[in-house]
Design a protein around this motif. Structure first.
Motif, PDB file in Angstrom:
ATOM      1  N   UNK A 148       0.826  -1.205   0.000  1.00  0.00           N
ATOM      2  CA  UNK A 148       0.000   0.000   0.000  1.00  0.00           C
ATOM      3  C   UNK A 148       0.864   1.261   0.000  1.00  0.00           C
ATOM      4  N   UNK A 149       1.972   1.226   0.736  1.00  0.00           N
ATOM      5  CA  UNK A 149       2.864   2.376   0.757  1.00  0.00           C
ATOM      6  C   UNK A 149       3.520   2.591  -0.607  1.00  0.00           C
ATOM      7  N   UNK A 150       3.940   1.511  -1.233  1.00  0.00           N
ATOM      8  CA  UNK A 150       4.534   1.635  -2.566  1.00  0.00           C
ATOM      9  C   UNK A 150       3.513   2.202  -3.546  1.00  0.00           C
ATOM     10  N   UNK A 151       2.268   1.774  -3.413  1.00  0.00           N
ATOM     11  CA  UNK A 151       1.219   2.306  -4.284  1.00  0.00           C
ATOM     12  C   UNK A 151       1.055   3.809  -4.086  1.00  0.00           C
ATOM     13  N   UNK A 152       1.136   4.280  -2.845  1.00  0.00           N
ATOM     14  CA  UNK A 152       1.023   5.716  -2.587  1.00  0.00           C
ATOM     15  C   UNK A 152       2.226   6.468  -3.159  1.00  0.00           C
ATOM     16  N   UNK A 153       3.414   5.905  -2.991  1.00  0.00           N
ATOM     17  CA  UNK A 153       4.602   6.550  -3.545  1.00  0.00           C
ATOM     18  C   UNK A 153       4.576   6.545  -5.071  1.00  0.00           C
ATOM     19  N   UNK A 233      -2.853  13.450  -0.094  1.00  0.00           N
ATOM     20  CA  UNK A 233      -3.795  13.396   1.022  1.00  0.00           C
ATOM     21  C   UNK A 233      -3.476  12.297   2.029  1.00  0.00           C
ATOM     22  N   UNK A 234      -2.846  11.209   1.581  1.00  0.00           N
ATOM     23  CA  UNK A 234      -2.489  10.106   2.475  1.00  0.00           C
ATOM     24  C   UNK A 234      -1.313  10.428   3.381  1.00  0.00           C
ATOM     25  N   UNK A 235      -0.579  11.520   3.077  1.00  0.00           N
ATOM     26  CA  UNK A 235       0.596  11.868   3.857  1.00  0.00           C
ATOM     27  C   UNK A 235       1.902  11.455   3.219  1.00  0.00           C
ATOM     28  N   UNK A 361      13.257  -0.327  -9.153  1.00  0.00           N
ATOM     29  CA  UNK A 361      12.334   0.253 -10.112  1.00  0.00           C
ATOM     30  C   UNK A 361      12.263   1.742  -9.861  1.00  0.00           C
ATOM     31  N   UNK A 362      12.404   2.542 -10.906  1.00  0.00           N
ATOM     32  CA  UNK A 362      12.232   3.981 -10.763  1.00  0.00           C
ATOM     33  C   UNK A 362      10.749   4.305 -10.829  1.00  0.00           C
ATOM     34  N   UNK A 363      10.248   4.960  -9.793  1.00  0.00           N
ATOM     35  CA  UNK A 363       8.843   5.363  -9.792  1.00  0.00           C
ATOM     36  C   UNK A 363       8.620   6.585 -10.659  1.00  0.00           C
ATOM     37  N   UNK A 364       9.620   7.444 -10.786  1.00  0.00           N
ATOM     38  CA  UNK A 364       9.508   8.606 -11.659  1.00  0.00           C
ATOM     39  C   UNK A 364       9.822   8.213 -13.102  1.00  0.00           C
ATOM     40  N   UNK A 365       8.993   8.702 -14.013  1.00  0.00           N
ATOM     41  CA  UNK A 365       9.151   8.367 -15.413  1.00  0.00           C
ATOM     42  C   UNK A 365       9.376   9.602 -16.291  1.00  0.00           C
TER      43      UNK A 365
END
Length: 371
Positions: A148-153, A233-235, A361-365
């Motif tokens: 869930x945290x990875x999904x938020x990030x 919103x999740x912080x 994995x890079x989250x920024x694309x």
């Protein structure tokens, strides 16, 4: 609530394994990570107390106790005139204490005084009581992100990438850094609750890594460092840096800047290649730094390679020399080498990555090349 109860249980297990008698965590990101609550009691003490041999307790002012109903810890309220530090330490005479990073000096000193009062009067010195940072003691817990945290990030990264997609049209000759920053703030707030920081460092201003923005007027060919981030919103936080060139033609930038930027791209790629479970945090810093050193720009890379990110913008793991923390799967952190030549220009390239089973994995694309 199951997640928070599990985190508290794991923190007790870690404390027991490390010989920590008590963890004292004040309000803020660490408290929220462990309890789900962002409650703030201002100067009054609200403290999560974690011990290996007892259920978690939250000591909080009676004025705020209702805000904490439902958390996975026993609540102990206190009124003005009572001693909340004695309440937090009730039942334990600690030899090893881990303190949360948000506890301010007034709280730390009062905890130390309360602990000192428990000691044998014949040896009042408290120096034999060991004090640790809870963020370091629980680094393996705070650093590893659940799905869930990875999904938020991931959502945060997509939101800030969308802002970077708008940056080239904002960087027009004749505009000021402040005008660009104002536009960026509006764009960040489309998908974020807050705009945490905005850096628009053009020309020589880009050589200051923690510059924000000013009244300098952009000119064609100017390099511009744009580092932006916000809070969902999740912080959870976003943080991404790209370096741009004002005008339609990136080749209008100074020749030495273009030469250095090619090195920077290779250095950041080397950092991403080094980021994998089993590597240490300092291994990634060394990988990026070697590329920049070998190309002759080493004296201009003046900060660590990265930092962890989650409910805090900066947290463990800190990607720097001397941090031997071994990376494991699902850790999230930035890889952001930079080159800064005083009086001329600066550059930085930053992605948030998450370690996978065999790499990262890079989250920024957002595109990494000069635009």
């Amino acid at each position: 609530m199951t997640d928070y109860a599990s985190r508290l249980s794991r923190s007790r297990t870690i404390a027991a394994a490390k010989g920590i008698d008590i963890l004292l965590v004040g309000t803020g990101a660490e408290f929220a990570y462990l309890t789900g609550s962002w409650v703030s009691s201002h100067e009054r003490l609200t403290c999560l107390v974690i011990r290996p041999d007892a259920e978690p307790v939250i000591v909080a002012p009676n004025t705020d106790i209702e805000s904490l109903q439902g958390v996975a810890a026993h609540l102990v309220g206190w009124s003005d005139g009572q001693d909340p530090y004695a309440l937090a330490l009730e039942g334990v005479r600690p030899n090893t204490v881990a303190l949360g990073s948000s506890l301010t000096a007034d709280h730390v000193l009062r905890f130390q005084s309360a602990i000192r009062s428990q000691l044998d009067p014949s040896s009042p010195d408290v120096t034999h009581v060991e004090y640790l940072l809870a963020t370091e003691a629980l680094a393996e817990l705070f650093s590893r992100k659940d799905p869930d945290e990875v999904a938020e990030l991931r959502a945060a990264a997509a939101a800030i990438d969308a802002v970077h997609a708008e940056v080239p049209r904002l960087l027009e000759p004749g505009r000021t850094e402040a005008e660009v920053a104002s536009d960026l703030r509006e764009l960040i707030l489309r998908d974020h609750r807050e705009a945490d920081f905005i850096i628009v460092g053009s020309g020589p201003n880009g050589a200051n890594p923690h510059y924000d923005f000013g009244d300098r007027v952009l000119a064609a060919g100017d390099p511009v460092v744009v580092d932006i981030g916000g809070t969902l919103p999740s912080g959870y936080h976003s943080d991404c840096t790209r370096t741009y060139v004002v005008g339609a033609d990136p080749s209008a930038a100074p020749a030495d800047f273009q030469e250095a930027y090619a090195v920077l791209e290779k250095a950041q790629a080397a950092g991403r290649a080094a980021a994998r479970p089993g590597a240490s945090a300092q291994d990634i810093d060394r990988a990026t730094r070697k590329v920049i050193d070998d190309a002759g720009w080493g004296e201009y890379f003046t900060h660590r390679t990265g930092h962890g990110i989650g409910l805090s913008t900066h947290e463990e793991p800190f990607i720097m020399e001397g941090n031997e923390l071994e990376l494991s799967q699902s850790m999230a952190f930035s890889i952001e080498p930079g080159i800064y030549v005083p009086g001329k220009w600066g550059m930085r390239l930053e992605d948030i990555v998450v370690t996978t089973e065999s790499g990262c994995e890079s989250l920024n694309q957002a595109p990494r090349g000069l635009r």
